[in-house]
Design a protein around this motif. Structure first.
Motif, short mmCIF file in Angstrom:
data_model
loop_
_atom_site.label_atom_id
_atom_site.label_comp_id
_atom_site.label_asym_id
_atom_site.label_seq_id
_atom_site.Cartn_x
_atom_site.Cartn_y
_atom_site.Cartn_z
N GLU A 1 12.45 15.22 -4.24
CA GLU A 1 12.67 14.08 -5.13
C GLU A 1 14.09 14.01 -5.68
OE1 GLU A 1 9.84 13.43 -8.22
OE2 GLU A 1 8.31 12.73 -6.83
N PRO A 2 15.08 13.74 -4.82
CA PRO A 2 16.41 13.43 -5.35
C PRO A 2 16.43 11.99 -5.85
CG PRO A 2 16.41 13.22 -2.98
CD PRO A 2 15.03 13.68 -3.37
N LEU A 3 17.28 11.69 -6.81
CA LEU A 3 17.34 10.31 -7.32
C LEU A 3 18.28 9.47 -6.46
CD1 LEU A 3 17.29 10.92 -11.17
CD2 LEU A 3 15.42 10.25 -9.67
N SER A 4 18.00 9.45 -5.19
CA SER A 4 18.81 8.69 -4.24
C SER A 4 17.94 8.33 -3.06
CB SER A 4 20.00 9.53 -3.76
OG SER A 4 20.54 9.02 -2.56
N GLU A 5 17.81 7.03 -2.79
CA GLU A 5 17.01 6.62 -1.64
C GLU A 5 17.66 7.07 -0.33
OE1 GLU A 5 14.11 5.67 -1.72
OE2 GLU A 5 13.77 4.74 -3.66
N ASP A 6 18.99 7.12 -0.31
CA ASP A 6 19.66 7.61 0.90
C ASP A 6 19.28 9.05 1.17
OD1 ASP A 6 22.11 7.44 2.92
OD2 ASP A 6 22.31 9.31 1.80
N ALA A 7 19.27 9.88 0.14
CA ALA A 7 18.91 11.29 0.33
C ALA A 7 17.45 11.44 0.71
CB ALA A 7 19.22 12.08 -0.94
N CYS A 8 16.58 10.59 0.12
CA CYS A 8 15.16 10.63 0.48
C CYS A 8 14.94 10.24 1.92
CB CYS A 8 14.38 9.67 -0.42
SG CYS A 8 14.06 10.29 -2.04
N ALA A 9 15.44 9.05 2.26
CA ALA A 9 15.28 8.57 3.63
C ALA A 9 15.97 9.51 4.61
CB ALA A 9 15.84 7.16 3.76
N GLY A 10 17.17 9.97 4.23
CA GLY A 10 17.97 10.78 5.14
C GLY A 10 17.28 12.05 5.57
N LEU A 11 16.77 12.81 4.60
CA LEU A 11 16.12 14.07 4.98
C LEU A 11 14.81 13.80 5.71
CD1 LEU A 11 16.51 17.09 4.92
CD2 LEU A 11 15.20 17.18 2.80
N ALA A 12 14.06 12.80 5.26
CA ALA A 12 12.78 12.50 5.91
C ALA A 12 12.97 12.10 7.37
CB ALA A 12 12.03 11.40 5.15
N VAL A 13 13.85 11.14 7.61
CA VAL A 13 14.01 10.68 8.99
C VAL A 13 14.77 11.69 9.83
CG1 VAL A 13 13.85 8.26 8.31
CG2 VAL A 13 16.10 9.31 8.56
N GLY A 14 15.66 12.46 9.18
CA GLY A 14 16.34 13.52 9.90
C GLY A 14 15.37 14.56 10.41
N LEU A 15 14.42 14.94 9.57
CA LEU A 15 13.39 15.89 9.98
C LEU A 15 12.52 15.32 11.10
CD1 LEU A 15 12.39 17.27 6.48
CD2 LEU A 15 13.26 18.66 8.37
N SER A 16 12.18 14.04 11.00
CA SER A 16 11.38 13.41 12.06
C SER A 16 12.14 13.42 13.38
CB SER A 16 11.01 11.98 11.68
OG SER A 16 10.07 11.96 10.64
N LEU A 17 13.42 13.09 13.33
CA LEU A 17 14.22 13.11 14.55
C LEU A 17 14.26 14.51 15.15
CD1 LEU A 17 16.12 11.33 16.34
CD2 LEU A 17 18.01 12.32 15.02
N MET A 18 14.29 15.51 14.29
CA MET A 18 14.33 16.90 14.76
C MET A 18 12.96 17.41 15.18
SD MET A 18 17.51 17.88 14.58
CE MET A 18 18.93 16.93 14.04
N GLY A 19 11.90 16.60 14.97
CA GLY A 19 10.60 16.98 15.50
C GLY A 19 9.51 17.26 14.50
N ALA A 20 9.77 17.05 13.20
CA ALA A 20 8.78 17.39 12.18
C ALA A 20 8.10 16.13 11.63
CB ALA A 20 9.44 18.16 11.04
N ARG A 21 6.96 16.32 10.98
CA ARG A 21 6.25 15.22 10.32
C ARG A 21 6.81 15.04 8.91
NH1 ARG A 21 1.48 18.29 12.28
NH2 ARG A 21 0.48 17.16 14.00
N THR A 22 6.98 13.79 8.51
CA THR A 22 7.45 13.51 7.15
C THR A 22 6.85 12.20 6.66
OG1 THR A 22 9.39 12.27 7.90
CG2 THR A 22 9.69 14.63 7.55
N LEU A 23 7.01 11.96 5.37
CA LEU A 23 6.64 10.67 4.77
C LEU A 23 7.69 10.33 3.72
CD1 LEU A 23 4.56 8.34 4.36
CD2 LEU A 23 3.54 9.76 2.55
N TRP A 24 8.33 9.19 3.88
CA TRP A 24 9.27 8.69 2.87
C TRP A 24 8.53 7.65 2.03
CZ3 TRP A 24 13.23 4.32 4.14
CH2 TRP A 24 13.91 3.95 2.97
N CYS A 25 8.43 7.90 0.73
CA CYS A 25 7.77 6.98 -0.18
C CYS A 25 8.81 6.30 -1.06
CB CYS A 25 6.78 7.71 -1.08
SG CYS A 25 5.49 8.60 -0.20
N SER A 26 8.62 5.02 -1.31
CA SER A 26 9.58 4.31 -2.15
C SER A 26 8.92 3.06 -2.73
CB SER A 26 10.81 3.90 -1.34
OG SER A 26 11.72 3.16 -2.13
#
Length: 737
Positions: free
Chosen positions: A453-478
Motif C-alpha cells: 500500500e504505497p500512496l501512489s497508483e504508479d507504484a501500486c500498478a507498477g509492482l503488480a503488473v511487473g510481477l505479473s509480467l515476471m510470472g506471478a499472480r497479482t491484483l491491483w485494487c483502486s
C-alpha cells in the motif's frame, strides 16, 4: 581504418556480415585481446582488475557503440546517444556474468538489441548477421524502436519514462539470488515515481536489495541539458543517500581525462588508450563492488558519469536521435563508425565472451525466458447468494476469494494506494496483512504481509503488473477515479503481454467506488472516463473490461480471470450493498457470450435495455416496470464482458499471444439485443457500448455519464447525468412510436 572487400569477407566471422568498417588491431591485442577473458565453461571473468578482462571490456563497449550506431544509421532513425554514454557499464555487467539487465529508458533499445545480437539471443528470431540486424531494425516483426516482450533475451518493455524500476524490483522480489540491474537516464530521473517507488519498496521489503539502478549521468535529456546536470558529484551522492541508498558507487570519466575536455561531462573514447583502459578498469571494479553490495543486502546505486553520445556521431542532446540526414553514407556517421571499428579478431573475442557470460545467451538464461511455477489454487471458496435475497457488497464477496488466493500462493500480491477498507475489501487485509514495518493487529499490519500500500497508483500498478509480467499472480485494487495515474505502466505491460513469447498470469484489477458511489466527494472522485481507456484497448485483443452486476457475478468474474493468461482483466464493481440478480451459471454464460438477459416481458413493441454496471440497473428496472404497465415489452440485458460483443474483424485478437477468439455470432447478438428499440445505459462512458451500437439495426440511443457534481446520493448523481427512470421511459416510448 580499412574496409574489408567482398573477396576478403570470407575470412571474417560469419556473424560479421554487414559490418561496414574494420579497424587495425588495438595496441597489445595479441597479449590481452586474442584469448577470451571468460574461459570456456565459465560464466564471468576471473577478476575485475585482470588486465585481460579490462582490455576486453573496452572492446565490448566499443562493439556495442559500433553496432548501436550502425543499426540506427541503417534506418537514419533511432536513439544511439544515451546508451553510448554508458557502454562501459553495460559491458562490465556482462563481463561480470550479469545478464538479467532491464532498462527504464526505451531509447536504449538499439544498444540492448546490439547486446542481444552479440550473445546470439537474436538468433531465436532469425537474426544471425549484422546485415540482418540492420535490415530488421525498426521494422514490423523485427526490432521495434523501443523494447517489447517480443525480443528474445529482453526482460521487460521500455517506453514511457519512470517505469523500469518496477520491473527490476518485481524480478528481484521473485528471484532473491539474482541481480537485476536497470539503466536509468538522468533525463528520466525527473520523473517523480522512480525514487519514491524504490523508497517505498525498500521500506516494505528491506531485505530485497538485489536490484541495481545504473544511473547514466550524461548531462543531457532528449533535447536539452538534464535537470540534474548542474549537481556536483557530492550533491548527486547525497541525493541518493537522502532517498535511502546505503551504497552509492560513482565513476566520473572526468577524473581520467587527459585531453583537456571542457565541462563536467567528457567522452572517454577520445582519451589516450592508456587512460581508456584506466577508466574501463575503474568502471569494471565499481560495477563489481555495486553488484556485490546489492546482492549482499545493501540498497545500492551505480552511477556512471560520462558525456551523452560518447563514441558516436554527436555529443550531448544532439546525439540522442537520428534524423533523415543521418544515414550510413553521411560523412559524420562514416567517421564515427570508423573510429569505433574493431578488427575481425576483436569482434570474435567480443562475441565469444558475450556468448559465455551468464552461462549462455540471454534468451536461454534470463528469468523471463522461463515460466514461473505457480501453486495450484484448487477450488476457491465461492459463495452463491440467492437471487432476490438480501443485498450484498460485491467487493467484499470478491475479497474473501482474494484472501484464499494469497493463502495458497505465497508470491501473490495485492496492491492498493487508497486503502482496501475504503473499498469494502478490508477482509483482504485481515487475511493477508498490509506489508508494514510496524506490526499492529488493529490495522492488520505485519512486515511479512501480502498487501502492498504505497500512496501512489504508479507504484501500486507498477509492482503488480511487473510481477505479473515476471510470472506471478497479482491484483491491483483502486478507486476508479484514481486508477488513471497507474494506467501508463498497466498499458505498457498489457501491450507487452500481447506479444510475449511465453504464457504469464493476466494482470487483474479491481476498480471500486465508481463515480455513482462518490456523490458527496464531488467531481474529484468521479472520473469514469477511465473506462474510455479500456473501451479503446478492447480492440487490442487481450483487454477484457468486465462489469459484474452483483456479488455473485463478481466472484465468478474473478474466478475466471485467474484462469486466463497474457491479458488485462479489469473488474469494475460497487462497494455498496446491491440486489442479487444473477446466478453463477448466468455470469459464466455472460463471460462467454458477453451479456445475459436478466428480465424479459413481452409486449406490443419491445424495448431492449443494454446495461453496463450494477447501480445503473436500478433506474432501468424502474423504467421497465412503468413501460410494462403501458403494454410495452421490455428486455433488460446485463453486459458483463463487452469485448465478446465485437465482431472478430473489429479486434486484433489474432495478433496476440495466448489469443482469444471468443465472439458471439449475429444470431446470438440478435437473440440478446434485437427489438423495436435499443437503449444502452452505463454509469460510465458511452464508448464502452460501442460493440453493441456497432452491430444493432434497431432504433437506438445511449444514456451515459456526462460530468461530475457534488450530490447527496447515487440517485441524485444519476439524475444530474440524465440517468433516471423517467428519462429512460420517455426515450423508450419515443423510440417505439
Amino acid at each position: 581504418m580499412t574496409a574489408i572487400t567482398p573477396k576478403a569477407s570470407s575470412a571474417l566471422p560469419e556473424f560479421a556480415e554487414g559490418i561496414q568498417y574494420f579497424g587495425e588491431a588495438l595496441p597489445d591485442f595479441e597479449t590481452y585481446g586474442a584469448t577470451p577473458a571468460i574461459e570456456s565453461g565459465k560464466v564471468a571473468i576471473a577478476a575485475p582488475t585482470n588486465p585481460q578482462a579490462v582490455y576486453q571490456t573496452l572492446l565490448a563497449a566499443d562493439a556495442l557503440r559500433y553496432l548501436t550506431l550502425q543499426i540506427t544509421g541503417s534506418k537514419a532513425s533511432g536513439h544511439p546517444g544515451g546508451f553510448a554514454s554508458q557502454a562501459e557499464a553495460y559491458a562490465a555487467l556482462v563481463m561480470l556474468g550479469y545478464k538479467n539487465i532491464i532498462t527504464e529508458v526505451g531509447h536504449h533499445a538499439p544498444g540492448f538489441y546490439s547486446a542481444m545480437f552479440l550473445d546470439r539471443s537474436l538468433e531465436d528470431m532469425g537474426i544471425s548477421t549484422v546485415q540482418q540486424l540492420r535490415d530488421r531494425f525498426r521494422e514490423k516483426h523485427g526490432l521495434l524502436g523501443h523494447l517489447s516482450g517480443y525480443i528474445p533475451g529482453i526482460l521487460a518493455p521500455a517506453g514511457p519514462l519512470g517505469q523500469g524500476q518496477h520491473f527490476a524490483m518485481a524480478a528481484a522480489l521473485l528471484h532473491r539470488d539474482k541481480l537485476f540491474p536497470f539503466t536509468l537516464g538522468d533525463g528520466g530521473l525527473g520523473e517523480p515515481y522512480i525514487m519514491s517507488s524504490m523508497a517505498h519498496f525498500n521500506t516494505a521489503y528491506p531485505s530485497v536489495t538485489n536490484f541495481l539502478p545504473v544511473l547514466v549521468w550524461n548531462g543531457y535529456s532528449q533535447e536539452h541539458h538534464s535537470m540534474v546536470s548542474l549537481k556536483t558529484n557530492a550533491q548527486m551522492t547525497a541525493y541518493w543517500q537522502g532517498n535511502g541508498f546505503e551504497e552509492v558507487v560513482l565513476v566520473d570519466a572526468k577524473e581520467f581525462d587527459d585531453q583537456n575536455q571542457p565541462g563536467d561531462y567528457v567522452d572517454s573514447t577520445i582519451f589516450s588508450f592508456t587512460q581508456r583502459l584506466a577508466f574501463t578498469q575503474a568502471v569494471l571494479v565499481a560495477v563489481d563492488k555495486a553488484a556485490r553490495s546489492a546482492l549482499g543486502g545493501k540498497l545500492t546505486v551505480f552511477i556512471i558519469k560520462q558525456l551523452k553520445g560518447a563514441g558516436v556521431h554527436a555529443k550531448g542532446a544532439k546525439s540522442h536521435n537520428l534524423y533523415p540526414k543521418d544515414t550510413l553514407d553521411a560523412p559524420h556517421i562514416i567517421t564515427a563508425l570508423q573510429k569505433r571499428a574493431l578488427s575481425p579478431a576483436a569482434w570474435q573475442t567480443v562475441r565469444t565472451n558475450a556468448e559465455r557470460a551468464g552461462g549462455g545467451p540471454a534468451s536461454k538464461t534470463v528469468v523471463t525466458e522461463f515460466e514461473l511455477p505457480l501453486p495450484d489454487l484448487g477450488t476457491l471458496p465461492l459463495e452463491e447468494y440467492a437471487v432476490g435475497g438480501e443485498p450484498k457488497v460485491s467487493t467484499t464477496a470478491m475479497g474473501r476469494i482474494v484472501g484464499a488466493v494469497g493463502q495458497k500462493d505465497p508470491n501473490f500480491l495485492v496492491t492498493n494506494a487508497d486503502g482496501n477498507e475504503a473499498s469494502g475489501i478490508g477482509n483482504i487485509n485481515q487475511a493477508l496483512k498490509i506489508i508494514h514495518p510496524t506490526t499492529d493487529d488493529l490495522y492488520n499490519q505485519a512486515p511479512n504481509g501480502q498487501v502492498y500500500e504505497p500512496l501512489s497508483e504508479d507504484a501500486c500498478a507498477g509492482l503488480a503488473v511487473g510481477l505479473s509480467l515476471m510470472g506471478a499472480r497479482t491484483l491491483w485494487c483502486s478507486y476508479e477515479s484514481f486508477a488513471i495515474n497507474g494506467l501508463p505502466i498497466w498499458q505498457t505491460v498489457i501491450q507487452a503481454m500481447a506479444e510475449l513469447r511465453r504464457p504469464t498470469p493476466s494482470t487483474i484489477t479491481l476498480f471500486t467506488a465508481g463515480a455513482l458511489e462518490q456523490g458527496r466527494n464531488g467531481w474529484t472522485h468521479q472520473r469514469p472516463e477511465i473506462e474510455a481507456y479500456f473501451a479503446s484497448m478492447m480492440r487490442n485483443g487481450n483487454v477484457f473490461p468486465v462489469f459484474p452486476p452483483d456479488a455473485n457475478s463478481t466472484q465468478v468474474c474473478y474466478d475466471w480471470a485467474l484462469t486466463t493468461k497474457n491479458k488485462g482483466i479489469v473488474i469494475t464493481a460497487s462497494k455498496s450493498p446491491l440486489p442479487i440478480r444473477t446466478t453463477f451459471a448466468q455470469t459464466r454464460q455472460g463471460l462467454e457470450e458477453g451479456a445475459v438477459v436478466l428480465h424479459e416481458i413481452p409486449g406490443g413493441k419491445q424495448v431492449v435495455f443494454a446495461v453496463i454496471g450494477d447501480m445503473t440497473l436500478i433506474p432501468v428496472f424502474e423504467a421497465a416496470a412503468f413501460l410494462e404497465t403501458e403494454g410495452i415489452g421490455v428486455k433488460i440485458v446485463s453486459v458483463i464482458n463487452p469485448r465478446r460483443l465485437y465482431r472478430p474483424h473489429d479486434v486484433a485478437w489474432d495478433t496476440c499471444s495466448e489469443a482469444d477468439n471468443g465472439f458471439i455470432d449475429d444470431a446470438k447478438f440478435a437473440e440478446l439485443f434485437a427489438g423495436d428499440a435499443l437503449i444502452g445505459v452505463t454509469g460510465g462512458v458511452a464508448s464502452m457500448l460501442e460493440p453493441i451500437m456497432l452491430r444493432s439495426n434497431s432504433k437506438r440511443d445511449t444514456f451515459a455519464w456526462k460530468r461530475g457534481e457534488t450530490t447527496a446520493s447515487a440517485g441524485e448523481l444519476m439524475a444530474f447525468n440524465g440517468l433516471t427512470a423517467e428519462a429512460l421511459t420517455k426515450r423508450a416510448i419515443e423510440l417505439v412510436h
